[in-house]
Design a protein around this motif. Structure first.
Motif, PDB file in Angstrom:
ATOM      1  N   SER A 174       0.862  -1.134  -0.212  1.00 17.51           N
ATOM      2  CA  SER A 174      -0.045   0.132   0.159  1.00 17.51           C
ATOM      3  C   SER A 174       0.863   1.293  -0.200  1.00 17.51           C
ATOM      4  CB  SER A 174      -0.775   0.088   1.460  1.00 17.51           C
ATOM      5  OG  SER A 174       0.052   0.334   2.465  1.00 17.51           O
ATOM      6  N   PHE A 175       0.234   2.452  -0.064  1.00 17.80           N
ATOM      7  CA  PHE A 175       0.964   3.819   0.125  1.00 17.80           C
ATOM      8  C   PHE A 175       2.063   3.649   1.071  1.00 17.80           C
ATOM      9  CE2 PHE A 175       1.507   8.090   1.330  1.00 17.80           C
ATOM     10  CZ  PHE A 175       1.771   8.897   0.158  1.00 17.80           C
ATOM     11  N   THR A 176       1.020   3.520   2.385  1.00 16.04           N
ATOM     12  CA  THR A 176       1.722   3.537   3.615  1.00 16.04           C
ATOM     13  C   THR A 176       2.786   2.243   3.785  1.00 16.04           C
ATOM     14  OG1 THR A 176      -0.061   4.620   4.530  1.00 16.04           O
ATOM     15  CG2 THR A 176       1.486   3.539   6.201  1.00 16.04           C
ATOM     16  N   GLY A 177       2.454   1.293   3.375  1.00 13.87           N
ATOM     17  CA  GLY A 177       3.407   0.066   3.490  1.00 13.87           C
ATOM     18  C   GLY A 177       4.572   0.291   2.796  1.00 13.87           C
ATOM     19  N   ASN A 178       4.465   0.948   1.663  1.00 11.76           N
ATOM     20  CA  ASN A 178       5.939   1.402   0.756  1.00 11.76           C
ATOM     21  C   ASN A 178       6.557   2.306   1.310  1.00 11.76           C
ATOM     22  OD1 ASN A 178       6.531   0.034  -1.481  1.00 11.76           O
ATOM     23  ND2 ASN A 178       4.487   0.494  -2.620  1.00 11.76           N
ATOM     24  N   TYR A 179       6.000   3.134   1.906  1.00  8.85           N
ATOM     25  CA  TYR A 179       6.673   4.159   2.585  1.00  8.85           C
ATOM     26  C   TYR A 179       7.642   3.542   3.709  1.00  8.85           C
ATOM     27  CZ  TYR A 179       7.547   8.825   5.188  1.00  8.85           C
ATOM     28  OH  TYR A 179       8.175  10.048   5.631  1.00  8.85           O
ATOM     29  N   LEU A 180       7.039   2.822   4.564  1.00 11.56           N
ATOM     30  CA  LEU A 180       7.755   2.073   5.420  1.00 11.56           C
ATOM     31  C   LEU A 180       9.072   1.327   4.871  1.00 11.56           C
ATOM     32  CD1 LEU A 180       5.041   1.530   8.022  1.00 11.56           C
ATOM     33  CD2 LEU A 180       6.886   2.944   8.498  1.00 11.56           C
ATOM     34  N   TYR A 181       8.625   0.404   3.968  1.00  8.30           N
ATOM     35  CA  TYR A 181       9.321  -0.617   3.204  1.00  8.30           C
ATOM     36  C   TYR A 181      10.499   0.427   2.488  1.00  8.30           C
ATOM     37  CZ  TYR A 181      11.399  -3.119  -0.721  1.00  8.30           C
ATOM     38  OH  TYR A 181      12.187  -3.757  -1.516  1.00  8.30           O
ATOM     39  N   GLN A 182      10.085   1.479   1.911  1.00  5.17           N
ATOM     40  CA  GLN A 182      11.238   2.130   1.176  1.00  5.17           C
ATOM     41  C   GLN A 182      12.339   2.840   1.969  1.00  5.17           C
ATOM     42  OE1 GLN A 182       8.440   4.065  -1.815  1.00  5.17           O
ATOM     43  NE2 GLN A 182      10.020   4.105  -2.912  1.00  5.17           N
ATOM     44  N   MET A 183      11.855   3.017   2.974  1.00  2.00           N
ATOM     45  CA  MET A 183      12.733   3.715   4.264  1.00  2.00           C
ATOM     46  C   MET A 183      13.740   2.602   4.722  1.00  2.00           C
ATOM     47  SD  MET A 183      11.249   6.266   6.586  1.00  2.00           S
ATOM     48  CE  MET A 183       9.515   5.763   6.779  1.00  2.00           C
TER      49      MET A 183
END
Ligand code: ACO
Length: 399
Positions: A174-183
């Motif tokens: 998701s948008f948020t999942g990706n934010y955390l993953y990409q970090m």
């Protein structure tokens, strides 16, 4: 939307404070801040209901399109976000070239502005002034792209600061999942993702605050959406606005435990200094976003072994509020007081806090700008001149 917001008969008294306090910019259907009673809603839904029952993507859709999406609409919206989240080499190079210790908000602003140089469609709005429907469609598409790109740039900044390679988004997240993953390079647990979603939902929109006003003013010149969001990021950066949660956390951490709170609060009051994370231009009651975050901060700090920080915050809150109430001037915690604690407990470095805020608020900025566009009128307030009018230039040798 009505063309006129009202008529003022002269002579009359208009009560305007410094910082345009009391001024009305436009009529909106996006969100309502009830500062007297401490309520916040987006398009009629309370933030408590939305943060309990929706994802950030659903809330962003609600803000931008005016209704909660059905399953098919959400799928399409998620697809549009996913299509735009990849970072091109040019942007990665810029992020990696800037000093690692540059303020992340400056890097975010630079990254978003630079993306505008690569997105040729972003110039279209000026070509469509005579076709408002086409302008709105193009600007909406670009706003969605910028949401995903701001998120990816934000995550890239976190990695570049540590000298780690930038990660592209995972199409299954998701948008948020990706934010955390990409970090972090790790897929988040459902609990962490939900908590982060709540944080993003709570900060997605908030009336005509300084950064939103900046966005609307910038776009009212028919500037492009990238310049608009970059300008808003610059406005959010300041310690009186989006920079407050990092300052609030630093203050709390420096106190050194709940038992030291009493002396600390007494000194602040004696010196007449502001306590960061308290007070709000609009809320004269408890900021409802702070209440939601306070609840989550308690559980999270317990889980992460950070009870001392949480108890210090609560102690400062109780003591400061009691003192201010006794003075007849209650000043309550704002969203930044508890968001800093939650972000810290989630493992975010302090300088990145305002960046998270910007990622979340991009939806609100875009929604407000898009709402204003169909009946756009350039902002042009006036200042009252209070200087001399009869000076004569003295030759430079005689000054
Ligand atoms: N601590 C102590 N006193 C305060 C505080 C505070 N945090 N906030 C306001 N006051 C007092 C002021 O000293 C002033 O007192 P006075 O009337 O005796 O002079 C009175 O309350 C009004 O304060 P202003 O700064 O004029 O209020 P304004 O509406 O302009 O400012 C602001 C709101 C900027 C948020 C202010 O409360 C502040 O500086 N707070 C600390 C910074 C902060 O937490 N910012 C985050 C805001 S939330 C956000 O941006 C998402």
């Amino acid at each position: 939307m009505p063309k006129f917001l009202g008529r003022i008969e002269f002579p009359c008294t208009i009560e305007l404070g410094r910082g345009l306090e009391g001024a009305i910019t436009n009529v909106t259907r996006i969100g309502y801040v009830n500062g007297e009673e401490g309520h916040l809603n987006y398009r009629g839904y309370s933030i408590e209901d939305l943060s309990d029952n929706c994802s950030y993507e659903e809330v962003a859709y609600l803000l931008i399109f005016g209704k909660l999406p059905n399953r098919a609409e959400l799928n399409t919206f998620q697809l549009r976000l996913r299509k735009s989240g990849e970072l091109p080499e040019e942007i990665i190079r810029i992020i990696e070239t800037l000093p690692r210790d540059a303020h992340p908000m400056n890097v975010l602003q630079t990254g978003v502005a630079a993306f505008g140089c690569l997105d040729r469609d972003s110039l279209e709005v000026t070509r469509h002034v005579s076709d408002p429907a086409a302008a709105l469609e193009i600007e909406t598409e670009i706003a969605i792209r910028i949401m995903a790109r701001t998120r990816s740039i934000a995550a890239a900044i976190a990695r570049a600061r540590k000298g780690q390679a930038v990660l592209q988004p995972d199409p299954n997240l998701s948008f948020t999942g990706n934010y955390l993953y990409q970090m972090s390079g790790e897929k988040p647990s459902p609990v962490t993702e939900k908590l982060m979603d709540i944080c993003l939902i709570l900060q997605a929109d908030h009336g005509m605050n300084a950064s939103t006003f900046t966005a609307v003013v910038t776009h009212s010149t028919l500037s492009d959406m990238y310049s608009t969001i970059a300008a808003a990021i610059g406005s959010l950066r300041g310690p009186l606005h989006g920079g407050a949660n990092e300052a609030a956390l630093e203050e709390l951490a420096a106190i050194g435990g709940p038992e030291k709170a009493k002396a600390w609060v007494a000194e602040k009051i004696a010196k007449g200094q502001k306590v960061i994370g308290f007070g709000h231009r609009v809320y004269k009651a408890y900021d409802p976003r702070a209440l939601v975050l306070k609840k989550h901060a308690e559980a999270l700090c317990r889980e992460k072994g950070m009870e001392s920080l949480y108890r210090t915050a609560v102690e400062v809150e109780n003591l400061f509020l009691a003192e201010m109430k006794a003075k007849g001037k209650p000043i309550y915690p704002n969203v930044d007081y508890y968001s800093g604690i939650v972000y810290h407990a989630l493992g975010f470095p302090t300088p990145l806090f305002p960046v998270i805020f910007a990622v979340s608020r991009t939806a609100g900025w875009a929604a407000r700008v898009l709402e204003y566009l169909p009946e756009n009128r350039i902002f042009r307030p006036r200042a009252v001149y209070d200087g001399p009018t009869d000076l004569k230039v003295v030759p430079i040798e005689k000054r």
